[in-house]
Design a protein around this motif. Structure first.
Motif, PDB file in Angstrom:
ATOM      1  N   HIS A 106     -11.026   6.067   9.852  1.00 21.23           N
ATOM      2  CA  HIS A 106     -10.107   6.950   8.454  1.00 21.23           C
ATOM      3  C   HIS A 106      -8.920   6.760   9.258  1.00 21.23           C
ATOM      4  O   HIS A 106      -7.735   7.164   9.506  1.00 21.23           O
ATOM      5  CB  HIS A 106     -10.748   7.751   8.278  1.00 21.23           C
ATOM      6  CG  HIS A 106     -12.092   8.223   8.033  1.00 21.23           C
ATOM      7  ND1 HIS A 106     -12.484   8.460   7.019  1.00 21.23           N
ATOM      8  CD2 HIS A 106     -13.476   7.833   8.969  1.00 21.23           C
ATOM      9  CE1 HIS A 106     -14.396   7.773   6.865  1.00 21.23           C
ATOM     10  NE2 HIS A 106     -14.349   8.171   8.264  1.00 21.23           N
ATOM     11  N   GLY A 107      -7.796   6.272   7.843  1.00 25.59           N
ATOM     12  CA  GLY A 107      -6.700   5.897   7.869  1.00 25.59           C
ATOM     13  C   GLY A 107      -5.599   7.052   7.484  1.00 25.59           C
ATOM     14  O   GLY A 107      -4.347   7.019   7.819  1.00 25.59           O
ATOM     15  N   LEU A 108      -6.161   8.330   6.876  1.00 24.14           N
ATOM     16  CA  LEU A 108      -5.456   8.959   6.254  1.00 24.14           C
ATOM     17  C   LEU A 108      -5.613  10.064   7.292  1.00 24.14           C
ATOM     18  O   LEU A 108      -6.436  10.368   7.980  1.00 24.14           O
ATOM     19  CB  LEU A 108      -5.611   9.721   5.105  1.00 24.14           C
ATOM     20  CG  LEU A 108      -5.892   8.508   4.026  1.00 24.14           C
ATOM     21  CD1 LEU A 108      -6.446   9.214   2.221  1.00 24.14           C
ATOM     22  CD2 LEU A 108      -4.395   8.409   3.934  1.00 24.14           C
ATOM     23  N   GLY A 165      -8.937  13.126   9.938  1.00 24.40           N
ATOM     24  CA  GLY A 165      -8.621  13.603  10.946  1.00 24.40           C
ATOM     25  C   GLY A 165      -7.941  15.202  11.303  1.00 24.40           C
ATOM     26  O   GLY A 165      -9.034  15.750  12.530  1.00 24.40           O
ATOM     27  N   LEU A 166      -7.042  15.557  10.286  1.00 26.97           N
ATOM     28  CA  LEU A 166      -7.707  17.258  10.933  1.00 26.97           C
ATOM     29  C   LEU A 166      -8.838  18.112  10.645  1.00 26.97           C
ATOM     30  O   LEU A 166      -8.960  18.487  11.763  1.00 26.97           O
ATOM     31  CB  LEU A 166      -6.415  17.859   9.852  1.00 26.97           C
ATOM     32  CG  LEU A 166      -4.910  17.697   9.721  1.00 26.97           C
ATOM     33  CD1 LEU A 166      -4.330  17.775   8.291  1.00 26.97           C
ATOM     34  CD2 LEU A 166      -4.083  17.646  11.492  1.00 26.97           C
ATOM     35  N   GLY A 169       0.776  -0.997  -0.449  1.00 24.82           N
ATOM     36  CA  GLY A 169      -0.080   0.348   0.058  1.00 24.82           C
ATOM     37  C   GLY A 169       0.765   1.403   0.698  1.00 24.82           C
ATOM     38  O   GLY A 169       1.981   1.094  -0.509  1.00 24.82           O
ATOM     39  N   LEU A 170       0.099   1.978   0.342  1.00 20.13           N
ATOM     40  CA  LEU A 170       0.861   3.314   0.382  1.00 20.13           C
ATOM     41  C   LEU A 170       2.357   3.585   1.141  1.00 20.13           C
ATOM     42  O   LEU A 170       3.684   4.161   0.618  1.00 20.13           O
ATOM     43  CB  LEU A 170      -0.194   4.743   1.175  1.00 20.13           C
ATOM     44  CG  LEU A 170       0.317   5.820   1.456  1.00 20.13           C
ATOM     45  CD1 LEU A 170       1.196   6.928  -0.152  1.00 20.13           C
ATOM     46  CD2 LEU A 170      -0.231   7.181   2.088  1.00 20.13           C
ATOM     47  N   LEU A 171       1.956   3.332   2.152  1.00 24.22           N
ATOM     48  CA  LEU A 171       3.053   3.223   3.736  1.00 24.22           C
ATOM     49  C   LEU A 171       4.202   2.156   2.862  1.00 24.22           C
ATOM     50  O   LEU A 171       5.433   1.930   3.268  1.00 24.22           O
ATOM     51  CB  LEU A 171       3.235   3.346   4.878  1.00 24.22           C
ATOM     52  CG  LEU A 171       2.608   4.206   5.517  1.00 24.22           C
ATOM     53  CD1 LEU A 171       2.033   3.804   7.034  1.00 24.22           C
ATOM     54  CD2 LEU A 171       3.667   5.444   5.713  1.00 24.22           C
ATOM     55  N   GLY A 172       3.730   1.513   2.207  1.00 24.92           N
ATOM     56  CA  GLY A 172       4.536  -0.317   1.962  1.00 24.92           C
ATOM     57  C   GLY A 172       5.710   0.789   0.782  1.00 24.92           C
ATOM     58  O   GLY A 172       7.064   0.056   0.634  1.00 24.92           O
ATOM     59  N   LEU A 173       4.998   0.898  -0.601  1.00 22.41           N
ATOM     60  CA  LEU A 173       5.851   1.437  -1.277  1.00 22.41           C
ATOM     61  C   LEU A 173       7.113   2.877  -0.942  1.00 22.41           C
ATOM     62  O   LEU A 173       7.728   3.062  -1.228  1.00 22.41           O
ATOM     63  CB  LEU A 173       5.410   2.162  -2.839  1.00 22.41           C
ATOM     64  CG  LEU A 173       3.955   1.213  -2.905  1.00 22.41           C
ATOM     65  CD1 LEU A 173       3.369   1.681  -4.442  1.00 22.41           C
ATOM     66  CD2 LEU A 173       5.133   0.200  -3.964  1.00 22.41           C
ATOM     67  N   GLU A 174       6.572   4.026   0.213  1.00 27.73           N
ATOM     68  CA  GLU A 174       7.149   4.605   0.977  1.00 27.73           C
ATOM     69  C   GLU A 174       8.916   3.987   1.432  1.00 27.73           C
ATOM     70  O   GLU A 174       9.585   4.495   1.750  1.00 27.73           O
ATOM     71  CB  GLU A 174       6.592   5.623   1.951  1.00 27.73           C
ATOM     72  CG  GLU A 174       5.757   6.893   1.358  1.00 27.73           C
ATOM     73  CD  GLU A 174       5.036   7.627   1.610  1.00 27.73           C
ATOM     74  OE1 GLU A 174       5.594   7.485   3.272  1.00 27.73           O
ATOM     75  OE2 GLU A 174       4.286   8.457   1.630  1.00 27.73           O
ATOM     76  N   ALA A 175       8.271   2.874   2.115  1.00 33.09           N
ATOM     77  CA  ALA A 175       9.790   1.719   2.668  1.00 33.09           C
ATOM     78  C   ALA A 175      10.176   1.295   1.844  1.00 33.09           C
ATOM     79  O   ALA A 175      11.435   1.879   1.607  1.00 33.09           O
ATOM     80  CB  ALA A 175       8.484   0.926   3.759  1.00 33.09           C
TER      81      ALA A 175
END
Length: 370
Positions: free
Chosen positions: A280-282, A286-287, A150-156
């Motif tokens: 909600h994971g983004l 949250g803001l 996912g998003l964080l996996g590709l960032e890692a």
């Protein structure tokens, strides 16, 4: 008028936004704020975490410190809530009274309980300390495996690439970023990622981690100098059970569209909040939650929180990815129009309602601008 006390459990970007909004709007200084942060540092821009591998320091990511009416206590974990006495208990034995309590405890990385997941060369990708540990363990030229595409996996994976490693990404779903792109977009995304030197293994399940390799269910063995788990997140709702606060079906403090729990003095915001059952994971939702609660605490007009379907716009490994709405055309009678340019590295898709005029969803890969 006596000053009331707000306790905020958690000091990530969402907790920081809540405090900032409250102090900006509190013209009478009616609230004293105590922030209890579990990490050893103040709030920082977690979205920019990956930048730490290529030059910036944690100080560059730090969010502005609040004013003197905010008491920030770092390395402090909340371990219990006494709703009757209106107090929170901390791991160091401290008890703090509150007139209002906001839970902004965020989430934790999900680490699949596969054999070997706790070996010394296994890491998560969530905090400054995680990045420091990965940098210390990385060895240029060695392979590294990221579990989660996912998003964080590709960032890692991009972080490992910047550290000189040869990254592999293992994703259980049939495509990368399954929540943001459809099958066509996923095929192009995988091709573009491979062109950048990242090996991709989709539809692959990890069965074990060993000292020098990762084993997949189909028998594949991937050499691994280090392993990063980025297989999703789970809301930090450990405080709920003992306090008698309901949680959502998939976790998270259950709240209504005003972010209120079953206790009228307790709110939850960010990744730990299950708004009418959904987390909600983004950071953007949250803001918005934080801003809404700040206005409520001050008795100001506020807008109930709703899922606005804000487009996801990302730029990973130099590749633009965006997704919005009903990307899989699940709406009855929906019409799909897609365009793929493999040579140019572009994919676009529109999903329209049966009337042919109303946009229901959109996917783009390779076309987003910096």
């Amino acid at each position: 008028m006596s000053r009331r006390t707000l306790v905020v459990a958690g000091y990530g970007p969402v907790g920081h936004r809540l405090v900032t909004e409250l102090r900006t709007l509190d013209r009478t200084d009616g609230w004293r704020v105590v922030v209890l942060g579990e990490e050893p540092r103040g709030a920082y821009d977690r979205v920019a975490l990956s930048s730490l591998v290529s030059g910036p320091t944690p100080a560059d990511l730090a969010l502005p410190a609040p004013d003197s009416l905010v008491d920030v206590r770092l390395s402090t974990t909340v371990t219990g809530i006494d709703r009757e006495q209106r107090t929170v208990r901390c791991a160091d034995g401290t008890r703090l009274g509150y007139d209002a309590l906001v839970l902004a405890t965020g989430s934790r990385p999900f680490v699949p309980p596969v054999p070997g997941h706790d070996l010394p060369h296994c890491f998560t990708y969530r905090t400054v300390e995680d990045i420091d540990a990965i940098r210390a363990a990385a060895r240029a030229g060695r392979p590294g495996v990221v579990i989660g595409g996912g998003l964080l996996g590709l960032e890692a994976a991009d972080a490992l690439r910047h550290l000189g490693m040869r990254p592999h990404v293992v994703e259980a779903a049939p495509r990368l970023m399954p929540l943001q792109v459809d099958a066509g977009g996923g095929r192009l995304l995988a091709a573009l990622v491979r062109d950048l030197g990242v090996e991709v293994h989709c539809g692959a399940t990890t069965v074990s981690v060993e000292a020098d390799r990762v084993r997949l269910a189909d028998g594949t063995e991937i050499e691994a100098g280090l392993v990063v788990f980025s297989a999703g997140i789970r809301p930090r709702d450990e405080l709920a059970a003992a306090a008698g606060l309901p949680t959502g079906e998939r976790g998270g403090f259950l709240v209504d569209d005003r972010l209120r729990t079953a206790d009228g003095r307790i709110w939850a915001v960010g990744e730990c909040a299950a708004v009418e059952g959904r987390c909600h994971g983004l950071v953007a939702p949250g803001l918005r939650m934080a801003a809404s609660v700040a206005r409520q605490l001050l008795g100001l007009d506020h807008t109930p929180f709703t899922d606005t379907g804000t487009p996801t716009r990302l730029k990973l490994l130099g590749i633009g990815v965006s997704g919005f709405g009903d990307i899989h055309a699940r709406t009855e009678g929906a019409m799909e129009f897609s365009e793929a340019d493999g040579a140019g590295g572009r994919y676009r898709k529109l999903v329209l309602a049966p009337d042919g005029r109303t946009l229901l969803g959109r996917v783009e890969v390779g076309t987003a601008r910096p």
